[in-house]
Write a protein that holds these residues in place. Sequence first.
Motif, PDB file in Angstrom:
ATOM      1  N   VAL A  49      21.254  -0.339   9.578  1.00 17.06           N
ATOM      2  CA  VAL A  49      21.650  -0.464   8.169  1.00 17.06           C
ATOM      3  C   VAL A  49      20.529  -1.053   7.323  1.00 17.06           C
ATOM      4  CG1 VAL A  49      24.116  -0.619   8.680  1.00 17.06           C
ATOM      5  CG2 VAL A  49      22.743  -2.708   8.545  1.00 17.06           C
ATOM      6  N   ALA A  50      19.289  -0.879   7.770  1.00 17.84           N
ATOM      7  CA  ALA A  50      18.144  -1.393   7.016  1.00 17.84           C
ATOM      8  C   ALA A  50      16.970  -0.427   7.156  1.00 17.84           C
ATOM      9  CB  ALA A  50      17.737  -2.772   7.524  1.00 17.84           C
ATOM     10  N   ILE A  51      16.032  -0.551   6.223  1.00 16.95           N
ATOM     11  CA  ILE A  51      14.756   0.143   6.337  1.00 16.95           C
ATOM     12  C   ILE A  51      13.665  -0.915   6.348  1.00 16.95           C
ATOM     13  CG2 ILE A  51      15.463   2.373   5.397  1.00 16.95           C
ATOM     14  CD1 ILE A  51      14.292   1.518   2.680  1.00 16.95           C
ATOM     15  N   GLU A  52      12.551  -0.589   6.993  1.00 18.93           N
ATOM     16  CA  GLU A  52      11.511  -1.589   7.205  1.00 18.93           C
ATOM     17  C   GLU A  52      10.136  -0.952   7.118  1.00 18.93           C
ATOM     18  OE1 GLU A  52      12.208  -4.705  10.282  1.00 18.93           O
ATOM     19  OE2 GLU A  52      10.482  -3.731  11.233  1.00 18.93           O
ATOM     20  N   ARG A  53       9.209  -1.722   6.570  1.00 19.58           N
ATOM     21  CA  ARG A  53       7.812  -1.308   6.520  1.00 19.58           C
ATOM     22  C   ARG A  53       6.930  -2.522   6.757  1.00 19.58           C
ATOM     23  NH1 ARG A  53       3.935   1.417   1.837  1.00 19.58           N
ATOM     24  NH2 ARG A  53       2.092   1.332   3.149  1.00 19.58           N
ATOM     25  N   THR A  54       5.921  -2.345   7.608  1.00 21.43           N
ATOM     26  CA  THR A  54       4.933  -3.385   7.852  1.00 21.43           C
ATOM     27  C   THR A  54       3.601  -2.904   7.309  1.00 21.43           C
ATOM     28  OG1 THR A  54       6.091  -4.181   9.807  1.00 21.43           O
ATOM     29  CG2 THR A  54       3.758  -4.723   9.641  1.00 21.43           C
ATOM     30  N   ALA A  55       2.901  -3.794   6.630  1.00 22.78           N
ATOM     31  CA  ALA A  55       1.601  -3.451   6.053  1.00 22.78           C
ATOM     32  C   ALA A  55       0.590  -4.534   6.394  1.00 22.78           C
ATOM     33  CB  ALA A  55       1.706  -3.312   4.534  1.00 22.78           C
ATOM     34  N   LYS A  56      -0.617  -4.107   6.724  1.00 24.22           N
ATOM     35  CA  LYS A  56      -1.716  -5.047   6.946  1.00 24.22           C
ATOM     36  C   LYS A  56      -2.581  -5.031   5.693  1.00 24.22           C
ATOM     37  CE  LYS A  56      -1.961  -4.704  11.952  1.00 24.22           C
ATOM     38  NZ  LYS A  56      -1.230  -5.882  12.253  1.00 24.22           N
ATOM     39  N   LEU A  57      -2.727  -6.189   5.085  1.00 23.86           N
ATOM     40  CA  LEU A  57      -3.524  -6.324   3.873  1.00 23.86           C
ATOM     41  C   LEU A  57      -4.918  -6.832   4.244  1.00 23.86           C
ATOM     42  CD1 LEU A  57      -1.954  -5.628   1.217  1.00 23.86           C
ATOM     43  CD2 LEU A  57      -0.443  -6.420   2.985  1.00 23.86           C
ATOM     44  N   PRO A  58      -5.885  -6.730   3.341  1.00 25.23           N
ATOM     45  CA  PRO A  58      -7.258  -7.128   3.659  1.00 25.23           C
ATOM     46  C   PRO A  58      -7.442  -8.610   3.960  1.00 25.23           C
ATOM     47  CG  PRO A  58      -7.172  -5.970   1.540  1.00 25.23           C
ATOM     48  CD  PRO A  58      -5.770  -6.130   2.017  1.00 25.23           C
ATOM     49  N   SER A  59      -6.545  -9.450   3.436  1.00 26.02           N
ATOM     50  CA  SER A  59      -6.707 -10.896   3.614  1.00 26.02           C
ATOM     51  C   SER A  59      -5.358 -11.583   3.382  1.00 26.02           C
ATOM     52  CB  SER A  59      -7.724 -11.451   2.610  1.00 26.02           C
ATOM     53  OG  SER A  59      -7.229 -11.292   1.283  1.00 26.02           O
ATOM     54  N   PHE A  60      -5.301 -12.855   3.741  1.00 23.71           N
ATOM     55  CA  PHE A  60      -4.082 -13.628   3.484  1.00 23.71           C
ATOM     56  C   PHE A  60      -3.786 -13.726   1.986  1.00 23.71           C
ATOM     57  CE2 PHE A  60      -1.870 -17.757   2.949  1.00 23.71           C
ATOM     58  CZ  PHE A  60      -0.692 -17.429   3.595  1.00 23.71           C
ATOM     59  N   PRO A  61      -4.786 -14.018   1.134  1.00 24.23           N
ATOM     60  CA  PRO A  61      -4.484 -14.036  -0.312  1.00 24.23           C
ATOM     61  C   PRO A  61      -3.978 -12.693  -0.836  1.00 24.23           C
ATOM     62  CG  PRO A  61      -6.517 -15.226   0.096  1.00 24.23           C
ATOM     63  CD  PRO A  61      -6.140 -14.540   1.391  1.00 24.23           C
ATOM     64  N   ALA A  62      -4.490 -11.581  -0.299  1.00 28.28           N
ATOM     65  CA  ALA A  62      -4.006 -10.261  -0.727  1.00 28.28           C
ATOM     66  C   ALA A  62      -2.555 -10.060  -0.296  1.00 28.28           C
ATOM     67  CB  ALA A  62      -4.896  -9.163  -0.154  1.00 28.28           C
ATOM     68  N   ALA A  63      -2.206 -10.537   0.894  1.00 27.79           N
ATOM     69  CA  ALA A  63      -0.828 -10.427   1.365  1.00 27.79           C
ATOM     70  C   ALA A  63       0.107 -11.221   0.458  1.00 27.79           C
ATOM     71  CB  ALA A  63      -0.727 -10.920   2.807  1.00 27.79           C
ATOM     72  N   ILE A  64      -0.304 -12.428   0.094  1.00 29.50           N
ATOM     73  CA  ILE A  64       0.510 -13.258  -0.797  1.00 29.50           C
ATOM     74  C   ILE A  64       0.628 -12.616  -2.176  1.00 29.50           C
ATOM     75  CG2 ILE A  64       0.661 -15.517  -1.935  1.00 29.50           C
ATOM     76  CD1 ILE A  64       1.386 -15.490   1.076  1.00 29.50           C
TER      77      ILE A  64
ATOM     78  N   ASP B 214       8.635 -11.032   5.785  1.00 25.56           N
ATOM     79  CA  ASP B 214       8.002 -11.827   6.830  1.00 25.56           C
ATOM     80  C   ASP B 214       6.495 -11.740   6.626  1.00 25.56           C
ATOM     81  OD1 ASP B 214       8.118 -13.277   9.448  1.00 25.56           O
ATOM     82  OD2 ASP B 214       6.953 -11.527  10.077  1.00 25.56           O
ATOM     83  N   ILE B 215       5.834 -12.884   6.502  1.00 25.97           N
ATOM     84  CA  ILE B 215       4.385 -12.930   6.289  1.00 25.97           C
ATOM     85  C   ILE B 215       3.751 -13.577   7.510  1.00 25.97           C
ATOM     86  CG2 ILE B 215       2.509 -13.737   4.806  1.00 25.97           C
ATOM     87  CD1 ILE B 215       4.724 -14.173   2.634  1.00 25.97           C
ATOM     88  N   ARG B 216       2.831 -12.867   8.126  1.00 27.39           N
ATOM     89  CA  ARG B 216       2.070 -13.371   9.275  1.00 27.39           C
ATOM     90  C   ARG B 216       0.605 -13.108   8.983  1.00 27.39           C
ATOM     91  NH1 ARG B 216       5.898 -14.432  13.815  1.00 27.39           N
ATOM     92  NH2 ARG B 216       7.836 -14.114  12.707  1.00 27.39           N
ATOM     93  N   TRP B 217      -0.100 -14.119   8.515  1.00 27.18           N
ATOM     94  CA  TRP B 217      -1.490 -14.036   8.093  1.00 27.18           C
ATOM     95  C   TRP B 217      -1.638 -12.927   7.081  1.00 27.18           C
ATOM     96  CZ3 TRP B 217      -6.132 -11.589  10.921  1.00 27.18           C
ATOM     97  CH2 TRP B 217      -7.323 -11.909  10.249  1.00 27.18           C
ATOM     98  N   ARG B 218      -2.193 -11.798   7.431  1.00 33.84           N
ATOM     99  CA  ARG B 218      -2.378 -10.716   6.451  1.00 33.84           C
ATOM    100  C   ARG B 218      -1.434  -9.538   6.688  1.00 33.84           C
ATOM    101  NH1 ARG B 218      -6.292  -6.610   7.775  1.00 33.84           N
ATOM    102  NH2 ARG B 218      -6.802  -6.713   9.980  1.00 33.84           N
ATOM    103  N   THR B 219      -0.459  -9.737   7.572  1.00 30.50           N
ATOM    104  CA  THR B 219       0.532  -8.703   7.876  1.00 30.50           C
ATOM    105  C   THR B 219       1.865  -9.096   7.238  1.00 30.50           C
ATOM    106  OG1 THR B 219      -0.563  -8.219   9.977  1.00 30.50           O
ATOM    107  CG2 THR B 219       1.704  -7.465   9.735  1.00 30.50           C
TER     108      THR B 219
ATOM    109  N   VAL C 193       3.085  -0.895  -4.948  1.00 32.14           N
ATOM    110  CA  VAL C 193       2.355  -2.172  -4.878  1.00 32.14           C
ATOM    111  C   VAL C 193       1.343  -2.119  -3.753  1.00 32.14           C
ATOM    112  CG1 VAL C 193       2.566  -4.631  -4.328  1.00 32.14           C
ATOM    113  CG2 VAL C 193       4.174  -3.575  -5.930  1.00 32.14           C
ATOM    114  N   LEU C 194       1.778  -1.716  -2.577  1.00 31.53           N
ATOM    115  CA  LEU C 194       0.880  -1.687  -1.425  1.00 31.53           C
ATOM    116  C   LEU C 194      -0.233  -0.669  -1.605  1.00 31.53           C
ATOM    117  CD1 LEU C 194       3.506  -2.054   1.433  1.00 31.53           C
ATOM    118  CD2 LEU C 194       1.977  -3.822   0.512  1.00 31.53           C
ATOM    119  N   GLY C 195       0.049   0.426  -2.274  1.00 31.64           N
ATOM    120  CA  GLY C 195      -0.976   1.433  -2.535  1.00 31.64           C
ATOM    121  C   GLY C 195      -2.056   0.938  -3.468  1.00 31.64           C
ATOM    122  N   GLY C 196      -1.730  -0.055  -4.295  1.00 34.91           N
ATOM    123  CA  GLY C 196      -2.696  -0.614  -5.243  1.00 34.91           C
ATOM    124  C   GLY C 196      -3.464  -1.792  -4.717  1.00 34.91           C
ATOM    125  N   MET C 197      -3.225  -2.176  -3.475  1.00 37.07           N
ATOM    126  CA  MET C 197      -3.873  -3.364  -2.908  1.00 37.07           C
ATOM    127  C   MET C 197      -5.152  -2.979  -2.161  1.00 37.07           C
ATOM    128  SD  MET C 197      -1.760  -5.704  -3.959  1.00 37.07           S
ATOM    129  CE  MET C 197      -2.468  -7.143  -3.256  1.00 37.07           C
TER     130      MET C 197
END
Length: 96
Positions: A25-40, A60-65, A92-96
Amino acid sequence: MAEILNDQQADEAVTKLSGWTRDGVAIERTAKLPSFPAAIAAVDKVAELAEAADHHPDIDIRWRTVTFRLSTHSAGGLTKKDFALASQIDEVLGGM
């Protein structure tokens, strides 16, 4: 209250998104960003969109993931609101 999508509708809707999977009953996506500040920064932008839509994902934030999990808790399943916010998260993620 938002109408819950049936399995066929939810499965079809998730195929139109980039990188999202359905987990019951949920959808999920995980993304790896270039850095922790970018993830935030990504989470901050999503928070603004979610607040405007009055629809708040589990994040859920784990460093840059970052993992986003969407379900319309008040309806007890997946609704169009989940897929609309997922599409905005993709932007949003496409613009990061």
